[in-house]
Design an enzyme around this catalytic site. Sequence first.
Site, PDB file in Angstrom:
ATOM      1  N   HIS A  95      -3.925  -6.523  10.445  1.00  0.00           N
ATOM      2  CA  HIS A  95      -4.213  -6.418   8.999  1.00  0.00           C
ATOM      3  C   HIS A  95      -5.582  -5.758   8.819  1.00  0.00           C
ATOM      4  O   HIS A  95      -6.607  -6.375   9.054  1.00  0.00           O
ATOM      5  CB  HIS A  95      -4.224  -7.803   8.337  1.00  0.00           C
ATOM      6  CG  HIS A  95      -4.468  -7.754   6.858  1.00  0.00           C
ATOM      7  ND1 HIS A  95      -3.604  -8.316   5.956  1.00  0.00           N
ATOM      8  CD2 HIS A  95      -5.462  -7.215   6.120  1.00  0.00           C
ATOM      9  CE1 HIS A  95      -4.060  -8.114   4.729  1.00  0.00           C
ATOM     10  NE2 HIS A  95      -5.202  -7.450   4.803  1.00  0.00           N
ATOM     11  N   HIS A 124       0.216 -10.894   0.530  1.00  0.00           N
ATOM     12  CA  HIS A 124      -1.037 -11.485   0.078  1.00  0.00           C
ATOM     13  C   HIS A 124      -0.605 -12.737  -0.673  1.00  0.00           C
ATOM     14  O   HIS A 124      -0.144 -12.644  -1.814  1.00  0.00           O
ATOM     15  CB  HIS A 124      -1.827 -10.528  -0.821  1.00  0.00           C
ATOM     16  CG  HIS A 124      -3.155 -11.091  -1.218  1.00  0.00           C
ATOM     17  ND1 HIS A 124      -4.342 -10.547  -0.816  1.00  0.00           N
ATOM     18  CD2 HIS A 124      -3.459 -12.190  -1.944  1.00  0.00           C
ATOM     19  CE1 HIS A 124      -5.339 -11.285  -1.296  1.00  0.00           C
ATOM     20  NE2 HIS A 124      -4.818 -12.295  -1.978  1.00  0.00           N
ATOM     21  N   ASP A 141      -8.471  -8.252   8.366  1.00  0.00           N
ATOM     22  CA  ASP A 141      -8.698  -8.010   6.937  1.00  0.00           C
ATOM     23  C   ASP A 141     -10.090  -7.411   6.700  1.00  0.00           C
ATOM     24  O   ASP A 141     -10.689  -7.627   5.639  1.00  0.00           O
ATOM     25  CB  ASP A 141      -8.511  -9.291   6.107  1.00  0.00           C
ATOM     26  CG  ASP A 141      -8.346  -8.994   4.619  1.00  0.00           C
ATOM     27  OD1 ASP A 141      -8.058  -7.842   4.269  1.00  0.00           O
ATOM     28  OD2 ASP A 141      -8.540  -9.919   3.816  1.00  0.00           O
ATOM     29  N   HIS A 191      -3.701 -13.313   6.236  1.00  0.00           N
ATOM     30  CA  HIS A 191      -5.019 -13.947   6.119  1.00  0.00           C
ATOM     31  C   HIS A 191      -4.955 -15.351   5.530  1.00  0.00           C
ATOM     32  O   HIS A 191      -5.501 -15.611   4.448  1.00  0.00           O
ATOM     33  CB  HIS A 191      -6.012 -13.065   5.335  1.00  0.00           C
ATOM     34  CG  HIS A 191      -5.455 -12.351   4.123  1.00  0.00           C
ATOM     35  ND1 HIS A 191      -4.798 -13.009   3.116  1.00  0.00           N
ATOM     36  CD2 HIS A 191      -5.474 -11.047   3.762  1.00  0.00           C
ATOM     37  CE1 HIS A 191      -4.437 -12.135   2.195  1.00  0.00           C
ATOM     38  NE2 HIS A 191      -4.841 -10.936   2.571  1.00  0.00           N
ATOM     39  N   LYS A 215       4.048  -4.201   2.070  1.00  0.00           N
ATOM     40  CA  LYS A 215       3.032  -5.169   1.650  1.00  0.00           C
ATOM     41  C   LYS A 215       3.242  -5.599   0.202  1.00  0.00           C
ATOM     42  O   LYS A 215       3.347  -4.763  -0.692  1.00  0.00           O
ATOM     43  CB  LYS A 215       1.633  -4.551   1.817  1.00  0.00           C
ATOM     44  CG  LYS A 215       0.475  -5.455   1.373  1.00  0.00           C
ATOM     45  CD  LYS A 215       0.331  -6.691   2.259  1.00  0.00           C
ATOM     46  CE  LYS A 215      -0.684  -7.678   1.696  1.00  0.00           C
ATOM     47  NZ  LYS A 215      -2.046  -7.408   2.087  1.00  0.00           N
ATOM     48  N   HIS A 225      -8.045  -2.750   6.453  1.00  0.00           N
ATOM     49  CA  HIS A 225      -8.273  -1.778   5.380  1.00  0.00           C
ATOM     50  C   HIS A 225      -9.133  -0.644   5.929  1.00  0.00           C
ATOM     51  O   HIS A 225     -10.268  -0.883   6.356  1.00  0.00           O
ATOM     52  CB  HIS A 225      -8.989  -2.434   4.196  1.00  0.00           C
ATOM     53  CG  HIS A 225      -8.182  -3.529   3.583  1.00  0.00           C
ATOM     54  ND1 HIS A 225      -7.274  -3.307   2.575  1.00  0.00           N
ATOM     55  CD2 HIS A 225      -8.119  -4.846   3.869  1.00  0.00           C
ATOM     56  CE1 HIS A 225      -6.690  -4.457   2.248  1.00  0.00           C
ATOM     57  NE2 HIS A 225      -7.181  -5.411   3.023  1.00  0.00           N
TER      58      HIS A 225
HETATM   59  C1  NCD Z   1      -9.229  -6.550   0.253  1.00  0.00           C
HETATM   60  C2  NCD Z   1      -9.758  -5.172  -0.102  1.00  0.00           C
HETATM   61  O1  NCD Z   1     -10.946  -5.041  -0.340  1.00  0.00           O
HETATM   62  O2  NCD Z   1      -8.968  -4.218  -0.088  1.00  0.00           O
HETATM   63  N1  NCD Z   1     -10.213  -7.538  -0.089  1.00  0.00           N
HETATM   64  C3  NCD Z   1     -10.299  -8.788   0.409  1.00  0.00           C
HETATM   65  O3  NCD Z   1     -11.143  -9.570  -0.067  1.00  0.00           O
HETATM   66  N2  NCD Z   1      -9.540  -9.186   1.405  1.00  0.00           N
HETATM   67  C4  NCD Z   1      -7.935  -6.747  -0.424  1.00  0.00           C
HETATM   68  C5  NCD Z   1      -7.159  -7.894   0.118  1.00  0.00           C
HETATM   69  O4  NCD Z   1      -6.671  -7.859   1.250  1.00  0.00           O
HETATM   70  O5  NCD Z   1      -7.028  -8.875  -0.624  1.00  0.00           O
HETATM   71 ZN    ZN Z   2      -6.432  -7.316   3.149  1.00  0.00          ZN
END
Ligand code: NCD
Ligand code: ZN
Length: 349
Positions: free
Chosen positions: A18, A141, A252, A179, A104, A20
Amino acid sequence: MSAAARDRLTLVRPDDWHLHLRDGDVLASVLPDTARRFARAIVMPNLDPPVTTTAAACAYRERILAALPAGMAFEPLMTLYLTEATPPAEIAEAKASGIVHAVKYYPAAVTTNATHGVIDPARCYSVFAAMERHDLPLLMHGEVSDPAVDVFDRESTFIERHLTPLVREFPGLRMVLEHITTRTAVEFISQTPSNVAATITAHHLLLNRSAMFAGGLRPHHYCLPLLKREADRTALITAATNGNQKFFLGTDSAPHPRRAKESACGCAGIYTAHAALELYAEAFERAGALDRLEAFASFHGPAFYGLPRNHDHVTLVKVSWPVPAEIGIGTETLVPLRAGGAVAWKLSP
Ligand code: NCD
Ligand code: ZN
């Protein structure tokens, strides 16, 4: 093996289930942190606009590969962003592409770039049925966005209202509750069949919600789902370290510019990619379970996704190193977890 005596740990190279990565110059700045540690990562589709089609996922994958520094290996595992308008036919195309590994689900408006997310999951049941047929996993999520539900209860309410019926209705659908943050989630996942799994972040293993308020408001400890109580953190530690295949690594790691977090309305997300595996090693070492890190980081995820384990290895050494106060992302900076502090384990070059 005596955990206390360990000063070196070699693991099959792990994957991040997971992550970003964002896009453009931020992508180029953060990608090497992940590629140094992980062979593959499940890449989140919450770009603006979101990655809702197989064609967009293919294009995003190309941009990720183009941003990879020469000589580095990394395989992005792409995902589609589910909307209430996603046609079931998109699922067949995604599966056939070979590059999309999951879909997702963001509840509408729950987190960063989730405005296109799902209001009522019942409206997506034909898509879930297609995913079950094509064996394409659903990543969730797991929080409700209902303003009547206390922010600290949004994960357990999601489990009760949405996940419990989904697990009952789609017994052949592989699902990951992403998460997870609560003892409720650990208990729920533990008693479901093997098609239901969960990822756990390093920050939820290391911190409880007091970290958001330690000596003042700490925007860099604000993420979604929120950090929870100490009893929840210890339940996550037990889940991650007890060898249960249902739980695996997903950082995450979520880069945001410093100014967007240090703001009157700061955004959610913690950046951990700069030290991801090392932070997990700290959590496992404190639990006396370093010998369980490899299964959690390198074996359980591939088994769930039906992918081969990686062949090469990474080595961590017990050498403390200072984390910079900030890291450049394009023309801005971000503040990583432990900024200005130290991490106890170091990736061996
Ligand atoms: C994530 C993001 O910034 O894209 N932020 C987070 O707090 N985890 C989005 C997400 O996974 O909820
Ligand atoms: Zn995330």
